[in-house]
Design an enzyme around this catalytic site. Sequence first.
Site, PDB file in Angstrom:
ATOM      1  N   TYR A  80      99.957  -1.333  11.156  1.00 44.57           N
ATOM      2  CA  TYR A  80     100.535  -2.445  10.390  1.00 44.57           C
ATOM      3  C   TYR A  80      99.523  -3.011   9.398  1.00 44.57           C
ATOM      4  O   TYR A  80      99.863  -3.291   8.238  1.00 44.57           O
ATOM      5  CB  TYR A  80     101.001  -3.509  11.377  1.00 44.57           C
ATOM      6  N   LYS A 133     100.129  -3.048   5.352  1.00 42.87           N
ATOM      7  CA  LYS A 133     100.210  -4.303   4.607  1.00 42.87           C
ATOM      8  C   LYS A 133      99.055  -4.457   3.612  1.00 42.87           C
ATOM      9  O   LYS A 133      99.238  -5.008   2.525  1.00 42.87           O
ATOM     10  CB  LYS A 133     100.245  -5.483   5.586  1.00 42.87           C
TER      11      LYS A 133
END
Length: 309
Positions: A155, A159
């Site tokens: 993640y 991001k």
Amino acid sequence: MSLQGKVAIVTGSGRGLGLAYAQELARRGAAVVVNDVDPDMAAEAVASIQAGGGRAVAVVAPVGPTATAQQLVQAALDAYGRLDILVTNAGVLRDTVLWKMSDDDFDTVIDVHLRGTFTCVREAVSHMRASGEGGRIICIGSPTGQRGNFGQTNYAAAKAGIVGMVRTWAMELKRAGITANAVIPVAATVMTATVPYFAAAVEAEERGEPMPDFFRHDLGFGTSEDVAGLVAYLASDAAANVTGQAIGVGGDRIQLWSHPVPVATAYHAGGWSYEALETGFAEAVGELQSVGEDFPPLPEELQRPAPAR
């Protein structure tokens, strides 16, 4: 009604933050293409927008493949004849520490968040550039991508990559009148609902009460609706000069994240050999940068017992 006549796509908008973005864009006058992998969620999202007097259609498909990006843009053109705004919000989580993370855990998150953002933006701006009417690209980042977070290798990579792409796109799309920005939301979501630290805030929201000031002000932590206003603003003509930025928002707080810049610079004649670094590294770079987020202690009245294991 600052978005009257505009058309927006919001990926991952069947519930949560994505739904709040879609509803706010519709409330401001935009027609919206809703997207989710769950047909029931997508239908409910469309119905909620229409019940408020807005216009919406749904595309039920997983974000990531180019075919989905093409389907989303075509849906906007078929239903409304144009495309002005893209909000890339779709995402999944596969949290675990590095040494336990499987190839599938990593690839799934990268495919939806990073590749999905890339394919959708590529398809959208291809149409926007051809139309010659400009456009707005709004990509959803995360504090994890800015600071890192335990158990979120995949993640964090996705991001952080999204913000890097946004900075590049801001340069590439400037001549076409298309802005590209990243929004870094801090809000109650399915993920934060299970974290004891945020329990008092989540409980207040579930009761329909305002969150305690500690969360809204001190932490900048709020509801999905608190984030939606920034998304709508960046989608509007009022934000025509805002591009290439990473903007954090949550609760009562808004933040402009800096681009990575050197915080210490030093020179050594002949270059930095191992020996030179061994004796001079600490003085040359000064205080090292921190990682992760360090939350302040909860006030006693907001503390909740940890759930039983």
